[in-house]
Write a protein that holds these residues in place. Sequence first.
Motif, PDB file in Angstrom:
ATOM      1  N   SER A  97     -57.055  12.451 -75.198  1.00 30.58           N
ATOM      2  CA  SER A  97     -57.372  11.059 -75.497  1.00 30.58           C
ATOM      3  C   SER A  97     -56.149  10.174 -75.288  1.00 30.58           C
ATOM      4  O   SER A  97     -55.107  10.377 -75.931  1.00 30.58           O
ATOM      5  CB  SER A  97     -57.864  10.916 -76.944  1.00 30.58           C
ATOM      6  N   THR A 131     -55.910   7.166 -76.232  1.00 34.30           N
ATOM      7  CA  THR A 131     -55.742   6.297 -77.391  1.00 34.30           C
ATOM      8  C   THR A 131     -55.233   7.039 -78.621  1.00 34.30           C
ATOM      9  O   THR A 131     -54.509   6.470 -79.438  1.00 34.30           O
ATOM     10  CB  THR A 131     -57.067   5.607 -77.750  1.00 34.30           C
ATOM     11  N   TYR A 132     -55.584   8.313 -78.759  1.00 36.67           N
ATOM     12  CA  TYR A 132     -55.220   9.068 -79.961  1.00 36.67           C
ATOM     13  C   TYR A 132     -54.003   9.967 -79.781  1.00 36.67           C
ATOM     14  O   TYR A 132     -53.104   9.995 -80.629  1.00 36.67           O
ATOM     15  CB  TYR A 132     -56.405   9.923 -80.423  1.00 36.67           C
ATOM     16  N   VAL A 182     -55.348   5.241 -83.105  1.00 39.87           N
ATOM     17  CA  VAL A 182     -54.883   4.497 -81.925  1.00 39.87           C
ATOM     18  C   VAL A 182     -53.377   4.675 -81.712  1.00 39.87           C
ATOM     19  O   VAL A 182     -52.762   3.893 -80.991  1.00 39.87           O
ATOM     20  CB  VAL A 182     -55.225   2.990 -82.040  1.00 39.87           C
ATOM     21  N   LEU A 212     -52.424   4.828 -78.067  1.00 42.72           N
ATOM     22  CA  LEU A 212     -52.517   3.535 -77.393  1.00 42.72           C
ATOM     23  C   LEU A 212     -51.304   2.670 -77.721  1.00 42.72           C
ATOM     24  O   LEU A 212     -50.739   2.008 -76.839  1.00 42.72           O
ATOM     25  CB  LEU A 212     -53.800   2.823 -77.821  1.00 42.72           C
TER      26      LEU A 212
END
Length: 232
Positions: free
Chosen positions: A50, A52-53, A201, A204
């Motif tokens: 991911s 974002t993570y 997040v 990100l």
Amino acid sequence: MTDIKLETVVRQPLRVPRNRKAGALLAAGGGVYFTAEFIAAAAWTDPPYSYTYHFISNLGVHGPTTAVGQFMYSPLAWVMNTGFVLFGLVTLAGVVLLRGLPRGRRVVVIVLATLLATGGVLLGLFPGSAETTVNGAPDYHGLGAAVGFISGNVLAILIGRTRESLGLSRGLGRALVMAGVVGFASLVAYGVILALGTSPVIGLVERGIVDPFLAGFIAVGVALVRKHRTGH
């Protein structure tokens, strides 16, 4: 009068030199990083990586292991680690080849690029997991990340502020300064999140530190190459 005009024509290329090689290397440096990140992330499928993570550094940890509250398993970790190292060295080469900067500013820019390259090498040689700091060993990966975060954003701001001596547009200069500002704002947010624990997040936010100045370097490189081709 004629002599003055001729002197102006002769001096102009020296004042704003054509930095084709430097531009090509600056663009390549950022391109190497993003390409390595994409390839390593695409290979991480179980569970999917991911953007974002997950931390960026997770892509350089083969694993499987768990550290900093995150599961790490990057089948092509060597690709990301190679990308870290090559990005730093190629970017440094591009900055060293830059011509047109005032002498004092050139020294500072090269020092910052050297720090950025050092950070990239440390990131690549010391993968970012808890395994790198066992038995009280120094956290070279964390040091590399901190050095890279700070030097990369300062370098973007400095090049943006010196854009006229490189023949860059005012808009690109402002974009570089803004990239550095966004990077430092993201760095503060990143530190706060880490102090509080974690966040869905966090990946990100970390990319907010890095991606803007990387994109800025690529834009500078492309602009310098185009300037050489057009002769302006």
